[in-house]
Enzyme design. Structure first.
Site, PDB file in Angstrom:
ATOM      1  N   LYS A   1       0.848  -1.185   0.000  1.00 60.94           N
ATOM      2  CA  LYS A   1       0.000   0.000   0.000  1.00 60.94           C
ATOM      3  C   LYS A   1       0.893   1.248   0.000  1.00 60.94           C
ATOM      4  O   LYS A   1       1.964   1.263   0.622  1.00 60.94           O
ATOM      5  CB  LYS A   1      -0.885  -0.030   1.239  1.00 60.94           C
ATOM      6  CG  LYS A   1      -1.834   1.134   1.403  1.00 60.94           C
ATOM      7  CD  LYS A   1      -2.647   0.952   2.689  1.00 60.94           C
ATOM      8  CE  LYS A   1      -3.612   2.100   2.924  1.00 60.94           C
ATOM      9  NZ  LYS A   1      -4.414   1.899   4.154  1.00 60.94           N
TER      10      LYS A   1
ATOM     11  N   SER B   1      -8.955   2.293   3.207  1.00 63.67           N
ATOM     12  CA  SER B   1      -8.056   3.027   2.341  1.00 63.67           C
ATOM     13  C   SER B   1      -7.100   2.139   1.548  1.00 63.67           C
ATOM     14  O   SER B   1      -6.382   2.626   0.679  1.00 63.67           O
ATOM     15  CB  SER B   1      -7.251   4.036   3.159  1.00 63.67           C
ATOM     16  OG  SER B   1      -6.496   3.385   4.172  1.00 63.67           O
TER      17      SER B   1
ATOM     18  N   SER C   1      -9.525  -0.242   7.278  1.00 62.48           N
ATOM     19  CA  SER C   1      -8.870   0.036   5.998  1.00 62.48           C
ATOM     20  C   SER C   1      -8.251  -1.177   5.324  1.00 62.48           C
ATOM     21  O   SER C   1      -7.872  -1.113   4.160  1.00 62.48           O
ATOM     22  CB  SER C   1      -7.797   1.121   6.174  1.00 62.48           C
ATOM     23  OG  SER C   1      -8.402   2.354   6.446  1.00 62.48           O
TER      24      SER C   1
END
Length: 577
Positions: free
Chosen positions: A142, A217, A241
């Site tokens: 990420k 996210s 997330s």
């Protein structure tokens, strides 16, 4: 591939030029791989999940490699059946296809990844030994994770061009274990959104239905993993997330307890936040989650990172999750007293319940947690600064905020004494729900408390872009600081998932959530008009996932319990979502 930007003013703003150039650099790096993905998606097709396999752009060998579970990939590299370079090239090819389909990438690191893979191959050839337990395994990261000499924009135009001086703690551990990094994945601007979109890289979709959200996210990570572009990805989680994108993309994800697995180096942490972010694995396979957790803990991260507790991997706890210690009992929590999940989620809850009972496990209903107190406290803590740091960042570039992020008012900022009061409230809530779980011992056949709680992953399956609002289901485990995982269990079924004929909303959130399912789950595309199902294809093909929540520091047991649920659902140990 559709890239969404803000409406154009009369003159192009400087921040837009900066974003466009960065985006073009990314796309040029992808196109340089030389795989022709033009025209890959037929007009009107929204389910692109299996297009990488149908496209004829991958060789049989590349399909074989990218459809293999991570632990077997490692065994094949160690036996020199495959080289690390072979494996990486296969996953890069699949990543290029995935990028064309759902736009998951932020940073493209293909060339540096190939250099690393070749180095590992040479070491194995020369010494006959692997570098570490992840020797040659491609791992995607990420964008929030920092790598030396690579940007981490976090979706902010203001942070374009800021190269990181050092690796994060986790990146160092994975590199030492032999991992190969080849890309970083898209996130929402600010990270605090359930929709993966920013003004640099655009919007990411779930491959199951590209009109639906990939979640946030860690949305880019979830979408890439789901399409087979990564055998094992790393996301982060502070309010769902990891688990929201795992849910929307139909994969497995693990959100660990704080202090168990590494994340940022000390100078990049968020400071004394009462609810702390954690890093965890995302994979199409439960094998990937187990491999990641065992590997990191085998490296004794507490010896190098002061933030990590000295808790080695426990085989005993893992086998307890497999049911070898006592008769297992699962607590089922149907809702959170704020939002009743939409029909496909409730149906899949019942399907899993029946499967566990059929497999011989005990299941009991537990009193729903009070979602109101979780939501109020979580928002106070997460908005403790009143959003002032976000205002400073966007002011430095002139970019606007994405509409999917609700910036808190400056007057919501807490004083030190108010923040201390939040800390006290947090302790009270954590003790309250620990006591609730411990009290279940009087209801179980083993005389022990329930082994874990099965609950919805959210109030809805992956929603249409820009419509996600409610996050408490995902935030419960972060507030409690309990281990929590996502497991894929089914899909929206147009014939079974009917809107209830009677409904009394639990809250305003519930009313809005209910309205999203009106004429949404009964799908028109493949059904005769006389069936009486007149809805648009709004949620077609969306996956349904559930959460499995254990107590603090129960990562091994939760992984064992996930394996137990998979087996109850009739899955083999090498099952891939």
């Amino acid at each position: 591939m559709v890239i969404e930007l803000s409406p154009k003013p009369q003159e192009t703003m400087a921040w837009e030029v900066k974003a466009r150039l960065k985006r073009e650099d990314r796309d040029n790096a992808v196109q340089a791989w030389g795989l022709n993905t033009a025209g890959l998606v037929q007009a009107g097709r929204t389910n692109v999940k299996y297009l990488p396999l149908e496209s004829e752009l991958l060789t049989d060998e590349q399909i074989n490699i990218t459809e293999t579970i991570p632990s077997l990939i490692l065994r094949n590299i160690a036996k020199r059946t495959w080289t690390a370079e072979q494996v990486l090239r296969a996953f890069i090819a699949r990543t290029v296809i995935a990028h064309e389909l759902v736009n998951p990438l932020a940073e493209v690191l293909f060339e540096s990844g190939l250099t690393r893979a070749r180095e590992l191959d040479e070491i194995l050839r020369a010494t006959g030994r692997v570098v570490g337990p992840l020797h040659g395994l491609p791992i995607s990261l990420k964008d929030v994770l920092h790598m030396t000499g690579v940007e981490s924009t976090l979706g902010y135009v203001a942070w374009i061009g800021q190269l990181q001086p050092k690796n994060d703690s986790l990146v160092d551990f994975l590199s030492e274990a032999g991992a190969v990094f080849y890309c970083k994945t898209n996130v929402p601007q600010t990270l605090m959104s359930g929709e993966c979109v920013n003004f640099i890289f655009g919007r990411t979709s779930t491959p199951w239905n590209t009109s639906l959200s990939a979640g946030g996210s860690s949305g880019g990570e979830g979408a890439l993993v789901s399409l087979g572009g990564s055998p094992l990805g790393v996301g982060t989680d502070i309010a769902g997330s990891i688990r929201t994108p795992a849910n929307f993309n139909g994969i497995y994800g693990l959100c660990p307890t704080t202090g168990r697995l590494p994340l940022h180096r000390a100078d990049r942490t968020a400071g004394d936040s009462l609810i702390k972010g954690v890093a965890g694995p995302m994979s199409r396979t439960l094998d990937g989650l187990e491999l990641y957790t065992k590997t990191i803990l085998s490296m004794e991260p507490w010896m190098k990172d002061h933030q990590i507790l000295r808790i080695p991997w426990s085989d005993s706890l893992y086998h307890e999750g497999l049911g070898s210690k006592h008769k297992l009992c699962f607590g089922f929590m149907a809702h959170d007293n704020v939002v009743l999940p939409n029909p496909p989620i409730l149906r899949c809850m019942q399907d899993v319940r029946h499967a566990l009972v059929k497999a011989g496990h005990q299941v009991i209903d537990i009193r729903p947690f009070d979602g109101v107190e979780f939501l109020k406290l979580a928002l106070r803590i997460l908005h403790a600064t009143g959003g002032n740091e976000v205002r400073e960042i966007i002011a430095s570039s002139g970019e606007p905020l994405i509409k999917e992020f609700a910036l808190p008012s400056s007057d919501k900022a807490l004083t030190v004494s108010e923040y201390k009061e939040c800390s006290k409230e947090l302790d009270i809530i954590r003790q309250k729900y620990l006591d609730l779980v411990l009290d279940t011992a009087r209801l179980t056949k083993s005389g022990k408390p329930i082994d874990a709680i099965i609950l919805p992953s959210g109030g809805t399956v992956a929603p249409p872009h820009g419509t996600m609002e409610y996050l408490t289901y995902e935030a419960i485990s972060n507030v409690l600081d309990w281990t929590c995982a996502t497991i894929p269990v089914g899909f929206v079924n147009p014939r079974l998932d009917r809107k209830p004929t009677q409904f009394t909303p639990l809250s305003d959130y519930d009313l809005r959530n209910f309205e999203t399912c009106e004429n949404s789950y009964a799908l028109s595309g493949h059904i005769n008009a006389n069936d009486g199902l007149d809805s648009p294809e709004r949620y077609q093909d969306a996956p349904v996932c559930l959460q499995l929540m254990g107590l603090r520091h129960s990562e091994e047991k939760v992984l064992g319990l996930l394996r137990t649920i998979d087996r109850a659902l009739g899955r083999t140990d090498d099952y891939k979502a």
